[in-house]
Design an enzyme around this catalytic site. Structure first.
Site, PDB file in Angstrom:
ATOM      1  N   SER A   1      39.210 111.176  61.407  1.00 29.56           N
ATOM      2  CA  SER A   1      38.295 111.827  62.355  1.00 29.56           C
ATOM      3  C   SER A   1      37.792 113.147  61.780  1.00 29.56           C
ATOM      4  CB  SER A   1      39.041 112.108  63.661  1.00 29.56           C
ATOM      5  OG  SER A   1      38.334 113.030  64.455  1.00 29.56           O
TER       6      SER A   1
ATOM      7  N   LYS B   1      29.668 103.486  65.254  1.00 30.44           N
ATOM      8  CA  LYS B   1      30.776 103.250  66.198  1.00 30.44           C
ATOM      9  C   LYS B   1      30.370 103.683  67.604  1.00 30.44           C
ATOM     10  CE  LYS B   1      35.571 104.834  67.030  1.00 30.44           C
ATOM     11  NZ  LYS B   1      35.560 105.816  68.099  1.00 30.44           N
TER      12      LYS B   1
ATOM     13  N   TYR C   1      30.947 113.247  63.644  1.00 28.95           N
ATOM     14  CA  TYR C   1      30.198 113.547  64.868  1.00 28.95           C
ATOM     15  C   TYR C   1      28.898 114.221  64.472  1.00 28.95           C
ATOM     16  CZ  TYR C   1      34.032 112.537  68.117  1.00 28.95           C
ATOM     17  OH  TYR C   1      34.992 111.923  68.869  1.00 28.95           O
TER      18      TYR C   1
ATOM     19  N   HIS D   1      35.017 104.038  73.186  1.00 27.77           N
ATOM     20  CA  HIS D   1      35.828 105.227  72.933  1.00 27.77           C
ATOM     21  C   HIS D   1      37.161 105.155  73.701  1.00 27.77           C
ATOM     22  CE1 HIS D   1      34.676 109.108  70.858  1.00 27.77           C
ATOM     23  NE2 HIS D   1      35.851 109.480  71.343  1.00 27.77           N
TER      24      HIS D   1
ATOM     25  N   THR E   1      29.886 108.157  65.001  1.00 25.38           N
ATOM     26  CA  THR E   1      30.251 107.864  66.396  1.00 25.38           C
ATOM     27  C   THR E   1      29.103 108.264  67.312  1.00 25.38           C
ATOM     28  OG1 THR E   1      32.599 108.170  65.958  1.00 25.38           O
ATOM     29  CG2 THR E   1      31.905 108.422  68.245  1.00 25.38           C
TER      30      THR E   1
HETATM   31  C1  LIG Z   1      43.590 110.969  71.420  1.00 25.62           C
HETATM   32  C2  LIG Z   1      42.300 110.319  70.997  1.00 25.62           C
HETATM   33  C3  LIG Z   1      41.391 111.040  70.232  1.00 25.62           C
HETATM   34  C4  LIG Z   1      40.203 110.427  69.811  1.00 25.62           C
HETATM   35  N1  LIG Z   1      39.358 111.120  68.979  1.00 25.62           N
HETATM   36  C5  LIG Z   1      38.274 110.476  68.456  1.00 25.62           C
HETATM   37  C6  LIG Z   1      37.483 111.108  67.445  1.00 25.62           C
HETATM   38  O1  LIG Z   1      37.741 112.218  67.017  1.00 25.62           O
HETATM   39  N2  LIG Z   1      36.412 110.406  66.972  1.00 25.62           N
HETATM   40  C7  LIG Z   1      36.085 109.143  67.419  1.00 25.62           C
HETATM   41  O2  LIG Z   1      35.117 108.552  66.954  1.00 25.62           O
HETATM   42  N3  LIG Z   1      36.847 108.530  68.352  1.00 25.62           N
HETATM   43  C8  LIG Z   1      37.929 109.155  68.856  1.00 25.62           C
HETATM   44  N4  LIG Z   1      38.733 108.496  69.762  1.00 25.62           N
HETATM   45  C9  LIG Z   1      38.427 107.101  70.113  1.00 25.62           C
HETATM   46  C10 LIG Z   1      39.121 106.148  69.146  1.00 25.62           C
HETATM   47  O3  LIG Z   1      38.567 106.231  67.857  1.00 25.62           O
HETATM   48  C11 LIG Z   1      39.008 104.699  69.615  1.00 25.62           C
HETATM   49  O4  LIG Z   1      37.659 104.386  69.841  1.00 25.62           O
HETATM   50  C12 LIG Z   1      39.819 104.408  70.875  1.00 25.62           C
HETATM   51  O5  LIG Z   1      41.034 105.113  70.873  1.00 25.62           O
HETATM   52  C13 LIG Z   1      40.098 102.934  70.991  1.00 25.62           C
HETATM   53  O6  LIG Z   1      40.748 102.621  72.186  1.00 25.62           O
HETATM   54  P1  LIG Z   1      42.342 102.424  72.340  1.00 25.62           P
HETATM   55  O7  LIG Z   1      42.904 103.804  72.420  1.00 25.62           O
HETATM   56  O8  LIG Z   1      42.444 101.661  73.594  1.00 25.62           O
HETATM   57  O9  LIG Z   1      42.822 101.693  71.116  1.00 25.62           O
HETATM   58  C14 LIG Z   1      39.919 109.101  70.201  1.00 25.62           C
HETATM   59  C15 LIG Z   1      40.837 108.397  70.984  1.00 25.62           C
HETATM   60  C16 LIG Z   1      42.016 108.987  71.373  1.00 25.62           C
HETATM   61  C17 LIG Z   1      42.999 108.182  72.197  1.00 25.62           C
END
Ligand SMILES: Cc1cc2nc3c(=O)[nH]c(=O)nc-3n(C[C@H](O)[C@H](O)[C@H](O)COP(=O)(O)O)c2cc1C
Length: 406
Positions: A118, A267, A140, A291, A166
């Site tokens: 990330s 994404k 981002y 997300h 994203t």
């Molecule tokens: C704690 C946390 C932080 C996240 N931070 C980002 C991020 O910085 N960039 C991003 O594209 N998605 C982020 N996401 C989304 C994840 O990349 C992903 O799309 C998502 O967690 C998938 O769902 P799941 O938690 O049910 O597996 C984050 C998700 C979580 C749980």
């Protein structure tokens, strides 16, 4: 291997599924961080829908078939992976455990898969890249193209093989739990919020000790040092709701395509129109994602929209999926509906909280063994064989049934 690492591994080996990992994580983490990971936006309708969509779909097994060793290996964007589960880009991991993003990267490499770093990681992208194994870099939209160009150049120099844009975060989703807990991963530690958070933090002395020994990391180092005028924390400006979108717009996607040498992944798409637009703009892969239910509440479950997207762009780009993966059997269902691979966010994060790197390894190991058992019980020899014929048509929602079986 150090004694601490050995003890951690022995401890996490006793955790038998992700429910156990999540319970162990809940014991380890202060409330604000636990709920930052677990939570979704607003009423968490989409968060619940994601997991429910997987539960609703039933398998169509082929019994009396002996499968000694199902093959899980596949390729994503030309890279061989032994497990079709990538670790998703997640910000704030270093607050969960000092191993943070490095733990994700090490465990992904150990499982023979890709880690997607990330841009809000707790370590610099160079530090994460120094862990062996294939990696993609997630971006981002920052306040200027110069900032993004700087990050892209660093990512390219550090050896990230693909760029992930994203696009579902025009503004941050309203994650009410974070506000109620007084928590934000981009906040600064100062006297006021320290007083507010103290009751939560003091209840978890082991977490607090680790965090203090780690140097109280609340910075997001990839963005902290890079503005031209020396201003820190572009991401903070972004999360405070600056003038522009927090995620790339279509104009930015064209610009990213022109400036990134290598595969581009978009994404956060949920419709055929957007997937087509991304692929027309030169994306090599799309990730069907909401997300993890953390952005637009009311968005559809990703599994439900996947088949239409595969149907429309699957011959021109790879289609991956995330949001709602809770078991190895969920991975098998997503692959059966056309995903090339999936990403998991919360599951490895629970592992990280429960046991640092060893916990993330345990999470990926659980997903691997669950996938293997599922495929043996299905009578399926390889992920390459997975298609809709392994699912019970009667249990597929109408949105899925509309798409003709190829
Ligand atoms: C704690 C946390 C932080 C996240 N931070 C980002 C991020 O910085 N960039 C991003 O594209 N998605 C982020 N996401 C989304 C994840 O990349 C992903 O799309 C998502 O967690 C998938 O769902 P799941 O938690 O049910 O597996 C984050 C998700 C979580 C749980």
């Amino acid at each position: 291997m150090s004694t601490i690492e050995r003890i951690r591994r022995a401890r996490v080996a006793r955790l038998l599924d992700h429910e156990d990992l999540q319970r162990a994580a809940a014991r380890a983490l202060p409330r604000g961080i636990r709920e930052y990971v677990a939570g979704g936006s607003e009423d968490e309708v989409t968060l619940a829908r994601n997991a429910q969509a997987f539960r609703d779909v039933a398998f169509r097994p082929r019994m009396a078939t002996w499968v000694p060793e199902p093959e899980l290996a596949t390729t994503v964007l030309g890279t061989r992976v032994d497990l079709p589960v990538l670790t998703a880009p997640c910000g704030g991991l270093r607050l969960v455990h000092p191993d943070g993003d490095l733990g994700f990267a090490k465990a992904a490499a150990g499982a023979g898969t890709v880690h997607v770093a990330s841009s809000a990681a707790g370590f610099t992208l160079e530090d994460i890249a120094s862990v062996e194994g294939p990696k993609w870099f997630q971006l981002y939209r920052f306040s200027s193209h110069e900032t993004m160009e700087h990050l892209m150049r660093r990512a390219q120099d550090a050896g990230y093989s693909a760029l992930v844009a994203t696009v579902d975060t025009a503004v941050s989703g309203y994650r009410v739990r974070d506000f109620k807990n007084g928590f934000s991963y981009s906040m600064r530690v100062n006297a006021r919020n320290a007083v507010k958070l103290a009751p939560q933090l003091l209840r978890k002395p082991a977490w607090l000790a680790r965090y203090v020994l780690d140097g109280l990391p609340f910075e997001i180092p990839n963005t902290a040092r890079i503005t031209a005028d020396g201003k820190p924390m572009v991401l903070t400006e972004m999360t405070k709701g600056g003038a522009g979108s927090h995620s790339p717009t279509w104009t930015d996607i064209d610009w990213l395509r022109a400036n990134w040498r290598g595969p581009l992944v978009v994404k956060g798409l949920l419709t055929v129109e957007d997937a087509r637009r991304a692929v027309d703009a030169g994306a090599d892969a799309v990730i069907v994602s909401n997300h993890g239910g953390r952005q637009l509440d009311g968005a559809p479950a990703t599994l439900t929209v996947l088949p239409r997207i595969v149907d429309s762009v699957g011959d021109r780009a790879e289609v991956l999926l995330d949001s709602g993966i809770r078991r190895g059997s969920d991975v098998v269902k997503a692959l059966s509906l056309g995903a090339k691979a999936v990403l998991a966010g919360r599951l490895p994060t629970w592992g990280l909280a429960a046991g640092g790197t060893a916990g993330v390894e345990r999470s990926l190991e659980l997903l691997r063994t669950e996938m293997i058992r599922t495929m043996r019980l299905l009578g399926c020899h390889s992920v390459a064989e997975l298609d809709r014929s392994w699912l019970d048509e009667d249990t597929l929602p109408s949105a899925i049934k509309e798409v003709e079986t190829p």
